[in-house]
Enzyme design. Sequence first.
Site, short mmCIF file in Angstrom:
data_model
loop_
_atom_site.label_atom_id
_atom_site.label_comp_id
_atom_site.label_asym_id
_atom_site.label_seq_id
_atom_site.Cartn_x
_atom_site.Cartn_y
_atom_site.Cartn_z
N SER A 156 0.85 -1.20 0.00
CA SER A 156 0.00 0.00 0.00
C SER A 156 0.88 1.24 0.00
O SER A 156 1.67 1.44 0.92
CB SER A 156 -0.88 0.02 1.25
N MET A 161 -9.07 8.08 0.48
CA MET A 161 -9.84 8.50 1.67
C MET A 161 -10.32 9.93 1.48
O MET A 161 -9.59 10.77 0.95
CB MET A 161 -8.96 8.43 2.91
N ASP A 189 -4.95 3.54 -1.40
CA ASP A 189 -5.97 3.86 -0.40
C ASP A 189 -6.52 5.25 -0.62
O ASP A 189 -5.84 6.25 -0.38
CB ASP A 189 -5.33 3.77 1.00
N MET A 236 -11.09 -6.03 6.44
CA MET A 236 -10.21 -5.08 7.14
C MET A 236 -9.71 -5.73 8.42
O MET A 236 -10.50 -6.26 9.21
CB MET A 236 -10.96 -3.79 7.49
N HIS A 291 -1.48 -1.35 -4.07
CA HIS A 291 -2.73 -1.02 -3.38
C HIS A 291 -2.80 0.49 -3.15
O HIS A 291 -1.87 1.07 -2.59
CB HIS A 291 -2.76 -1.78 -2.05
N ASP A 329 -6.15 -6.45 5.00
CA ASP A 329 -5.58 -5.11 4.93
C ASP A 329 -5.50 -4.50 6.32
O ASP A 329 -6.52 -4.24 6.95
CB ASP A 329 -6.48 -4.27 4.01
N HIS A 340 -8.73 0.89 -3.19
CA HIS A 340 -9.59 0.70 -2.01
C HIS A 340 -10.26 2.03 -1.72
O HIS A 340 -9.60 2.97 -1.26
CB HIS A 340 -8.68 0.22 -0.86
N MET A 400 -12.30 4.39 0.35
CA MET A 400 -12.85 4.71 1.68
C MET A 400 -13.45 6.10 1.58
O MET A 400 -12.96 7.07 2.16
CB MET A 400 -11.72 4.65 2.72
C1 DX5 Z 1 -5.96 1.55 6.13
C2 DX5 Z 1 -5.62 1.19 4.71
C3 DX5 Z 1 -4.49 0.26 4.56
C4 DX5 Z 1 -3.19 0.73 5.10
C5 DX5 Z 1 -2.52 -0.46 5.67
O1 DX5 Z 1 -7.17 2.23 6.14
O2 DX5 Z 1 -6.74 0.60 4.07
O3 DX5 Z 1 -4.34 -0.17 3.21
O4 DX5 Z 1 -2.34 1.30 4.15
O5 DX5 Z 1 -1.39 -0.02 6.29
P1 DX5 Z 1 -0.54 -0.89 7.31
O6 DX5 Z 1 -0.06 -2.09 6.55
O7 DX5 Z 1 0.52 0.06 7.68
O8 DX5 Z 1 -1.45 -1.27 8.44
ZN ZN Z 2 -6.40 -0.34 2.04
#
Ligand code: DX5
Ligand code: ZN
Length: 219
Positions: free
Chosen positions: A7, A36, A34, A136, A32, A174, A65, A67
Site C-alpha cells: 500500500s 480516503m 488507499d 479489514m 494497493h 488489509d 480501495h 474509503m
Molecule cells: C488503512 C488502509 C491500509 C493501510 C494499511 O485504512 O486501508 O491499506 O495502508 O497499512 P498498514 O499495513 O501500515 O497497516
Molecule cells: Zn487499504
Amino acid sequence: MKILAPSILSADFTNLSQQIRLVEMGGADWIHCDVMDGHFVPNITFGPFIVEAVNRITNLPIDVHLMIEKPELYIKDFIDAGADYITVHFEEVIHLNRVINQIRELGANAGVVINPSTPVSSVRDIVEYIDLLLIMTVNPGFGGQKFIHNSLRRIHEALELREKSNSRFLIEVDGGINNKIIKSVSDAGADVFVAGASIFKAENISAATAELKNIISSK
Ligand code: DX5
Ligand code: ZN
C-alpha cells in the site's frame, strides 16, 4: 497463488516512482491505493490523479480501495485512471449489487470491503458476484495500526462462505500485516495481503517486500 499488494499510503511521495520500483524489485504483485475522503474515514489521501500516475509508473495491477462516501460517483474516474480492482465498503453502499455491476461493466474487477465489526455473513448475498472480499484487519483510515486478532476467525468464515456459495472471490486482508503475523494470516487462508508500513517504513524496502513474499509463497 498468494498475492502481495504493498500500500503506497506509507510511501515517500516525493519519489513515488522510485518507491514503486523498489517493491517491484522485491516481488510485489499488485499496488494497493488507499483513497480516503475525510468523511467515510477521518483522513484524506488522494484521488484518481495519483492512481493515474501510479498506472504510468508500473505495469502491475492496481488495487483501489475506496474509503469514501458515494463511491459510485467516482468509479468511472478510477477505472479511466487505470484501476484493475476496485473495492467499495459494505457499510457505505446502499445499492451494492448495482455498484458491483457498474464496476464490472466498466471493465474492472469488483470487490467488497468489510470493517472489523461487520459480520462476514453480511455479504452472503453478494459474494457470488464479486472478485474480491477485503476483510479489514484494522479500522480503516490510517497506516501503521495493530492487526485485530479475531480477523483470523473472520478469514475462516469467509472461506466457509466461499465454499458454501460455490463462489470464486479472493480473500484479501488489509491492516497491520508484518513479518510476524503474515504466516498465520496466510495459513488461515487469505489470498491477497496488503502491507503498508511494514514495507515502506522499512530500512530496505525491497528486502522487506521480498521477505513477506517469501513467507506467503512457502508452504
Ligand atoms: C488503512 C488502509 C491500509 C493501510 C494499511 O485504512 O486501508 O491499506 O495502508 O497499512 P498498514 O499495513 O501500515 O497497516
Ligand atoms: Zn487499504
